[in-house]
Design a protein around this motif. Structure first.
Motif, PDB file in Angstrom:
ATOM      1  N   LYS A  30       8.189 -16.659 -15.463  1.00 34.90           N
ATOM      2  CA  LYS A  30       8.446 -15.984 -16.738  1.00 34.90           C
ATOM      3  C   LYS A  30       7.203 -15.286 -17.291  1.00 34.90           C
ATOM      4  CE  LYS A  30      12.163 -18.983 -18.384  1.00 34.90           C
ATOM      5  NZ  LYS A  30      13.181 -17.959 -18.545  1.00 34.90           N
ATOM      6  N   SER A  31       6.036 -15.877 -17.031  1.00 38.07           N
ATOM      7  CA  SER A  31       4.802 -15.349 -17.609  1.00 38.07           C
ATOM      8  C   SER A  31       4.054 -14.398 -16.676  1.00 38.07           C
ATOM      9  CB  SER A  31       3.866 -16.500 -17.980  1.00 38.07           C
ATOM     10  OG  SER A  31       3.440 -17.192 -16.820  1.00 38.07           O
ATOM     11  N   GLY A  32       4.360 -14.475 -15.387  1.00 36.79           N
ATOM     12  CA  GLY A  32       3.618 -13.668 -14.418  1.00 36.79           C
ATOM     13  C   GLY A  32       2.241 -14.240 -14.115  1.00 36.79           C
ATOM     14  N   ILE A  33       2.066 -15.519 -14.433  1.00 36.45           N
ATOM     15  CA  ILE A  33       0.798 -16.207 -14.186  1.00 36.45           C
ATOM     16  C   ILE A  33       1.005 -17.167 -13.025  1.00 36.45           C
ATOM     17  CG2 ILE A  33      -0.939 -17.752 -15.184  1.00 36.45           C
ATOM     18  CD1 ILE A  33       0.011 -16.722 -17.963  1.00 36.45           C
ATOM     19  N   HIS A  34       0.069 -17.204 -12.105  1.00 36.70           N
ATOM     20  CA  HIS A  34       0.201 -18.062 -10.921  1.00 36.70           C
ATOM     21  C   HIS A  34       0.378 -19.518 -11.347  1.00 36.70           C
ATOM     22  CE1 HIS A  34      -0.720 -20.034  -7.109  1.00 36.70           C
ATOM     23  NE2 HIS A  34      -0.379 -18.867  -6.547  1.00 36.70           N
ATOM     24  N   VAL A  35       1.195 -20.240 -10.621  1.00 38.31           N
ATOM     25  CA  VAL A  35       1.524 -21.625 -10.947  1.00 38.31           C
ATOM     26  C   VAL A  35       0.282 -22.519 -10.971  1.00 38.31           C
ATOM     27  CG1 VAL A  35       2.115 -22.334  -8.597  1.00 38.31           C
ATOM     28  CG2 VAL A  35       3.183 -23.485 -10.544  1.00 38.31           C
ATOM     29  N   THR A  36      -0.661 -22.268 -10.088  1.00 36.02           N
ATOM     30  CA  THR A  36      -1.893 -23.064 -10.083  1.00 36.02           C
ATOM     31  C   THR A  36      -2.679 -22.846 -11.370  1.00 36.02           C
ATOM     32  OG1 THR A  36      -1.989 -22.542  -7.725  1.00 36.02           O
ATOM     33  CG2 THR A  36      -3.824 -23.743  -8.614  1.00 36.02           C
ATOM     34  N   TYR A  37      -2.655 -21.611 -11.846  1.00 33.82           N
ATOM     35  CA  TYR A  37      -3.346 -21.282 -13.091  1.00 33.82           C
ATOM     36  C   TYR A  37      -2.662 -21.981 -14.270  1.00 33.82           C
ATOM     37  CZ  TYR A  37      -6.390 -18.294 -15.936  1.00 33.82           C
ATOM     38  OH  TYR A  37      -7.353 -17.831 -16.780  1.00 33.82           O
ATOM     39  N   ILE A  38      -1.328 -22.014 -14.261  1.00 34.18           N
ATOM     40  CA  ILE A  38      -0.569 -22.735 -15.301  1.00 34.18           C
ATOM     41  C   ILE A  38      -0.988 -24.197 -15.304  1.00 34.18           C
ATOM     42  CG2 ILE A  38       1.729 -23.564 -15.992  1.00 34.18           C
ATOM     43  CD1 ILE A  38       1.446 -20.606 -16.588  1.00 34.18           C
ATOM     44  N   GLU A  54      -1.194 -14.965 -24.671  1.00 34.28           N
ATOM     45  CA  GLU A  54      -0.039 -14.207 -25.163  1.00 34.28           C
ATOM     46  C   GLU A  54       1.110 -14.248 -24.154  1.00 34.28           C
ATOM     47  OE1 GLU A  54       0.982  -9.871 -27.128  1.00 34.28           O
ATOM     48  OE2 GLU A  54      -0.651  -9.988 -25.667  1.00 34.28           O
ATOM     49  N   LYS A  55       0.790 -14.137 -22.868  1.00 31.50           N
ATOM     50  CA  LYS A  55       1.823 -14.198 -21.827  1.00 31.50           C
ATOM     51  C   LYS A  55       2.520 -15.557 -21.835  1.00 31.50           C
ATOM     52  CE  LYS A  55      -0.320 -10.933 -18.618  1.00 31.50           C
ATOM     53  NZ  LYS A  55      -0.960 -10.782 -17.301  1.00 31.50           N
ATOM     54  N   VAL A  56       1.736 -16.616 -21.995  1.00 31.38           N
ATOM     55  CA  VAL A  56       2.303 -17.972 -22.024  1.00 31.38           C
ATOM     56  C   VAL A  56       3.200 -18.137 -23.251  1.00 31.38           C
ATOM     57  CG1 VAL A  56       1.752 -20.426 -22.270  1.00 31.38           C
ATOM     58  CG2 VAL A  56       0.435 -19.007 -20.684  1.00 31.38           C
ATOM     59  N   ILE A  57       2.712 -17.703 -24.409  1.00 30.65           N
ATOM     60  CA  ILE A  57       3.470 -17.823 -25.653  1.00 30.65           C
ATOM     61  C   ILE A  57       4.782 -17.042 -25.553  1.00 30.65           C
ATOM     62  CG2 ILE A  57       3.469 -17.125 -28.087  1.00 30.65           C
ATOM     63  CD1 ILE A  57       0.427 -17.852 -28.072  1.00 30.65           C
ATOM     64  N   THR A  58       4.708 -15.838 -25.006  1.00 35.35           N
ATOM     65  CA  THR A  58       5.911 -15.011 -24.841  1.00 35.35           C
ATOM     66  C   THR A  58       6.896 -15.680 -23.891  1.00 35.35           C
ATOM     67  OG1 THR A  58       4.647 -13.003 -25.285  1.00 35.35           O
ATOM     68  CG2 THR A  58       6.748 -12.729 -24.149  1.00 35.35           C
ATOM     69  N   ALA A  59       6.394 -16.196 -22.782  1.00 35.63           N
ATOM     70  CA  ALA A  59       7.255 -16.859 -21.798  1.00 35.63           C
ATOM     71  C   ALA A  59       7.909 -18.111 -22.379  1.00 35.63           C
ATOM     72  CB  ALA A  59       6.456 -17.212 -20.544  1.00 35.63           C
ATOM     73  N   LEU A  60       7.183 -18.820 -23.245  1.00 30.44           N
ATOM     74  CA  LEU A  60       7.738 -20.026 -23.872  1.00 30.44           C
ATOM     75  C   LEU A  60       8.656 -19.683 -25.040  1.00 30.44           C
ATOM     76  CD1 LEU A  60       4.578 -22.319 -23.901  1.00 30.44           C
ATOM     77  CD2 LEU A  60       6.650 -22.650 -22.535  1.00 30.44           C
ATOM     78  N   ASP A  61       8.613 -18.425 -25.489  1.00 24.61           N
ATOM     79  CA  ASP A  61       9.420 -17.959 -26.610  1.00 24.61           C
ATOM     80  C   ASP A  61       9.186 -18.817 -27.855  1.00 24.61           C
ATOM     81  OD1 ASP A  61      11.218 -16.248 -27.897  1.00 24.61           O
ATOM     82  OD2 ASP A  61      12.931 -17.550 -27.430  1.00 24.61           O
ATOM     83  N   VAL A  62       7.899 -18.965 -28.200  1.00 20.88           N
ATOM     84  CA  VAL A  62       7.506 -19.709 -29.397  1.00 20.88           C
ATOM     85  C   VAL A  62       6.562 -18.844 -30.225  1.00 20.88           C
ATOM     86  CG1 VAL A  62       7.738 -22.001 -28.337  1.00 20.88           C
ATOM     87  CG2 VAL A  62       5.536 -20.825 -28.244  1.00 20.88           C
ATOM     88  N   ASN A  63       6.384 -19.203 -31.477  1.00 17.69           N
ATOM     89  CA  ASN A  63       5.384 -18.551 -32.313  1.00 17.69           C
ATOM     90  C   ASN A  63       4.013 -19.040 -31.878  1.00 17.69           C
ATOM     91  OD1 ASN A  63       7.224 -17.168 -33.991  1.00 17.69           O
ATOM     92  ND2 ASN A  63       7.565 -19.039 -35.163  1.00 17.69           N
TER      93      ASN A  63
END
Length: 119
Positions: A30-38, A54-63
């Protein structure tokens, strides 16, 4: 070596991810970030950029503020690291009205005054 703050934010991201029912793999997609980086983010081993956050927040759909509400981390009260506990307390107060913060400060002073009298 990671900072206490990075660990707290990473734990909060993990908590939010799990609340959404996401795996690290699905958050990665969802975020386009490598799983190892997550994984590194969640362990507090990465000092991530604002763009990545910002990518993580957007992918989690949270404020964005949700990521910094570390009081929601399970077991935070049981931690024995003073700096982490102070940061958790600070995050509790950050979104409050000034009047509420002033009241909490007065209460804390009263409680600490009582402790001081007992010792």
């Amino acid at each position: 070596m990671s900072s206490d703050f990075l660990k707290l934010v990473g734990e909060r991201i993990r908590t939010l991810r799990k609340e959404k029912g996401y795996t690290q793999e699905s958050l990665s997609e969802k975020s386009g970030i490598h799983v190892t980086y997550i994984s590194d983010i969640e362990r507090g081993e990465r000092n991530i950029s604002m763009e990545t956050l910002e990518k993580v927040i957007t992918a989690l759909d949270v404020n964005a503020v949700e990521v910094f509400r570390i009081e929601g981390i399970e077991g935070i009260e049981e931690r024995n690291e003073k700096k982490l506990l102070i940061e958790a307390f600070n995050s509790l107060l950050a979104g409050r009205k000034i009047e509420e913060v002033q009241m909490i400060l007065r209460l804390a002073k009263d409680v600490l005054g009582t402790f001081d009298k007992l010792n």
